[in-house]
Design a protein around this motif. Sequence first.
Motif, PDB file in Angstrom:
ATOM      1  N   HIS A 228       0.828  -1.203   0.000  1.00  0.00           N
ATOM      2  CA  HIS A 228       0.000   0.000   0.000  1.00  0.00           C
ATOM      3  C   HIS A 228       0.866   1.259   0.000  1.00  0.00           C
ATOM      4  O   HIS A 228       1.768   1.417   0.827  1.00  0.00           O
ATOM      5  CB  HIS A 228      -0.916   0.018   1.231  1.00  0.00           C
ATOM      6  N   THR A 240       0.780   8.729  -9.654  1.00  0.00           N
ATOM      7  CA  THR A 240      -0.155   7.635  -9.374  1.00  0.00           C
ATOM      8  C   THR A 240      -0.065   6.561 -10.444  1.00  0.00           C
ATOM      9  O   THR A 240      -0.029   5.352 -10.146  1.00  0.00           O
ATOM     10  CB  THR A 240      -1.585   8.185  -9.296  1.00  0.00           C
ATOM     11  N   LYS A 249      -0.574  -0.788  -4.603  1.00  0.00           N
ATOM     12  CA  LYS A 249      -1.973  -0.458  -4.367  1.00  0.00           C
ATOM     13  C   LYS A 249      -2.023   0.997  -3.933  1.00  0.00           C
ATOM     14  O   LYS A 249      -1.617   1.334  -2.812  1.00  0.00           O
ATOM     15  CB  LYS A 249      -2.576  -1.370  -3.292  1.00  0.00           C
ATOM     16  N   THR A 251      -3.473   4.700  -3.025  1.00  0.00           N
ATOM     17  CA  THR A 251      -4.477   5.667  -2.603  1.00  0.00           C
ATOM     18  C   THR A 251      -3.992   7.024  -3.084  1.00  0.00           C
ATOM     19  O   THR A 251      -2.918   7.480  -2.689  1.00  0.00           O
ATOM     20  CB  THR A 251      -4.652   5.687  -1.073  1.00  0.00           C
ATOM     21  N   LYS A 264      -8.459  10.745 -12.775  1.00  0.00           N
ATOM     22  CA  LYS A 264      -9.381   9.656 -13.072  1.00  0.00           C
ATOM     23  C   LYS A 264      -9.439   9.377 -14.569  1.00  0.00           C
ATOM     24  O   LYS A 264      -9.497   8.210 -14.989  1.00  0.00           O
ATOM     25  CB  LYS A 264     -10.769  10.009 -12.549  1.00  0.00           C
ATOM     26  N   ALA A 273      -5.108   0.758 -12.138  1.00  0.00           N
ATOM     27  CA  ALA A 273      -6.023   0.818 -11.000  1.00  0.00           C
ATOM     28  C   ALA A 273      -5.428   1.612  -9.857  1.00  0.00           C
ATOM     29  O   ALA A 273      -4.250   1.461  -9.512  1.00  0.00           O
ATOM     30  CB  ALA A 273      -6.351  -0.599 -10.525  1.00  0.00           C
ATOM     31  N   SER A 275      -7.047   4.179  -6.190  1.00  0.00           N
ATOM     32  CA  SER A 275      -8.217   4.629  -5.438  1.00  0.00           C
ATOM     33  C   SER A 275      -8.121   6.137  -5.233  1.00  0.00           C
ATOM     34  O   SER A 275      -7.510   6.605  -4.269  1.00  0.00           O
ATOM     35  CB  SER A 275      -8.288   3.923  -4.078  1.00  0.00           C
ATOM     36  N   LEU A 277      -9.089   9.833  -4.094  1.00  0.00           N
ATOM     37  CA  LEU A 277      -9.791  10.304  -2.910  1.00  0.00           C
ATOM     38  C   LEU A 277      -9.634  11.810  -2.815  1.00  0.00           C
ATOM     39  O   LEU A 277      -8.509  12.321  -2.784  1.00  0.00           O
ATOM     40  CB  LEU A 277      -9.220   9.637  -1.656  1.00  0.00           C
TER      41      LEU A 277
END
Length: 415
Positions: A228, A240, A249, A251, A264, A273, A275, A277
């Motif tokens: 992570h 990212t 992974k 965030t 995005k 992929a 996440s 936020l």
Amino acid sequence: MPSTPGLPARRAALKLIDAVLRRGETLEQAEGAAMSGVHAAEDRALARAIATEVLRWLTDLDALIDSATKQNLPYDAKVRSVLRIMLAQALRLGTPPHAVVATGLPLLAGGPRRLAHGVFSTLAKREATLPVVPTLPDRVRARWGERADAIAPGLADPPELDLALRDPSQTDARAAAMGGVSLAPGHVRLPRGTAVEALEGFAEGKWWVQDLAAQTPARLLGEGEGRHVLDLCAAPGGKTLALAAAGWKVTALDISKRRLDLLKANLRRTGLAASPLRADALTWEPKHRFDAILLDAPCTATGTCRRHPDVLHRIGRGQIAEMVELQRALITRAADWLAPGGRLVYAVCSLEEEEGEAQARWIGETLGLDPVPVAAAELPAGLAPTGEGHVRTHPGLLAEAGGLDGFFVSRWVRP
């Protein structure tokens, strides 16, 4: 009466320059108002090119103007800015003198057209030229010290186009197919002026645009192997994407909705992929600790002066001090979110010592983190870590290959 062809672009350029020099706005902030009424893409591009060249060569353009007047014009006089625009076109953009005059003098409607025409004609008759290397503003030279002479050659021209590849194993093949060069695995450089959306592999998400120096911070975290990582201040997303492609992974946290939307969109295009936020990093609290954190912190961005020469004229001690305070607040929070053995990479696209080397000393003295020196083998050929094991780049480095942005990067571990 019909407008002179090309005049709207010159008028927009004048507004852009005024916004930077008089109001301290960035070129990006100024574009909305300055470009209103300028609809053709080529006119908008010309306005940006003129304004950028004026700001890149401002000190030298002013010196030429002063050499052709009996009394120096006020720094913020409109006639001086119009002359800057006229000379930048003639000396940097190759605009014919008759077109320079035809589109420059109407900007001084009701003003000293005769003076502007006389100064421009005098310099044209002298066959005036600009130096090979731009002269940096005095306050910039005062801050950068002896580094200024090494940095300045990298500011003579706009940068070329750097791509970061989703699959570094394809570096040689993609560089050959696109007619570019590679300065590091996963990197391809193309000539400036290339239409990004028209390049092979864009729609398939094979790469994203990212300066070579800006690719370094994510590389220094290595392969993720499913661990992570928090990309703090993540938008518009290049870091990212790199972390996701390396198996982390991710965030991806950012406070700006507009910039997070860009992130995005890049995730969708590349099929990677993460996440995303939206949150304020100064108040947000994570649900777990991270194996790694990448903090490409808000900064004065003086390292981007190749592509954004407005920073040479907007940034002073006050802005630097504000950024230093914000950076320390973010670093402190990030350090608390690291799991034992977790690594923090701190980066800024700044050439200011206060935002780079001084922050590294502060981290080492106050936050209980241990430095993880960067090895030369982790960097593009031709670059080397500092004696302390940090990374310091500037536009004058790798000049024979097109240079790179100015960055400071340091790496730390939670014991």
